[in-house]
Scaffold this motif. Structure first.
Motif, PDB file in Angstrom:
ATOM      1  N   UNK A 115      35.017  40.659  66.651  1.00  0.00           N
ATOM      2  CA  UNK A 115      36.023  41.728  66.600  1.00  0.00           C
ATOM      3  C   UNK A 115      36.323  42.352  67.957  1.00  0.00           C
ATOM      4  N   UNK A 116      35.433  42.195  68.926  1.00  0.00           N
ATOM      5  CA  UNK A 116      35.664  42.744  70.262  1.00  0.00           C
ATOM      6  C   UNK A 116      36.474  41.793  71.146  1.00  0.00           C
ATOM      7  N   UNK A 117      36.625  40.567  70.724  1.00  0.00           N
ATOM      8  CA  UNK A 117      37.361  39.574  71.502  1.00  0.00           C
ATOM      9  C   UNK A 117      38.834  39.971  71.557  1.00  0.00           C
ATOM     10  N   UNK A 118      39.375  40.007  72.742  1.00  0.00           N
ATOM     11  CA  UNK A 118      40.763  40.456  72.907  1.00  0.00           C
ATOM     12  C   UNK A 118      41.784  39.511  72.286  1.00  0.00           C
ATOM     13  N   UNK A 119      41.386  38.288  71.989  1.00  0.00           N
ATOM     14  CA  UNK A 119      42.302  37.295  71.425  1.00  0.00           C
ATOM     15  C   UNK A 119      42.126  37.101  69.916  1.00  0.00           C
TER      16      UNK A 119
END
Length: 172
Positions: A116-120
């Motif tokens: 969920x923290x992945x910008x993509x």
């Protein structure tokens, strides 16, 4: 009324005539994860040849790898692989399983919770199901890659200690 032979022929044609990308992605992802687990375990032990006859299951390999982790044994990432394995087993044992959709969603839920923290991640969520599953497997494989680096460092330390403590093994 069609004969048993005709029913089976029609079933074979239907199954082999349709390409199920989800099944292919899950099976390949599962195999790649298992290769990484094998590599981690074989690096950690002193005599990996004895593992060949052990006939360890995927679940056993996963739990062995998890048990040798110094810091990541409680990481929720392991749940992704557990769920991929459940999905793979469901697909391997039942082509038309009523549990398929739920198992797929379970894998994706675990993956999205961890990534969920992945910008993509928003871009991934918009993809087709097989693509999302490929990302989920790849994400866990990346985790295992970091873990493998930890195991490699551990092995280097142990081998260094062994050279000092048992120089007779390293002569020649």
């Amino acid at each position: 009324m069609p004969s048993e032979f005709e029913e089976m022929r029609d079933r074979v044609q239907a199954v082999f005539g349709a390409f199920d990308e989800t099944v292919l992605i899950v099976l390949k992802g599962h195999l790649l994860i298992e290769e990484m687990l094998d590599s981690i375990i074989r690096t950690f032990v002193f005599h990996p040849d004895y593992l060949d006859d052990a006939r360890l299951s995927f679940t056993q390999k996963l739990h062995i790898a998890r048990s040798i982790s110094l810091d990541e044994h409680d990481n929720a990432m392991w749940e992704i692989a557990i769920r991929i394995n459940r999905l793979r087993n469901e697909l391997a044992h039942s082509l038309d399983s009523p549990k398929r959709a739920g198992r797929i969603q379970s894998v994706l839920d675990a993956y999205f919770a961890e990534a969920n923290e992945d910008e993509h991640i928003a871009l991934v969520k918009d993809q087709e199901e097989p693509v999302k599953l490929a990302f989920a497997a790849s994400y866990f494989i990346g985790f295992l890659g970091s873990f493998k680096a930890e195991i490699n460092r551990f092995r280097e330390v142990i081998d260094g200690i062994d050279q000092v403590m048992n120089p007779h093994r390293h002569q020649g």
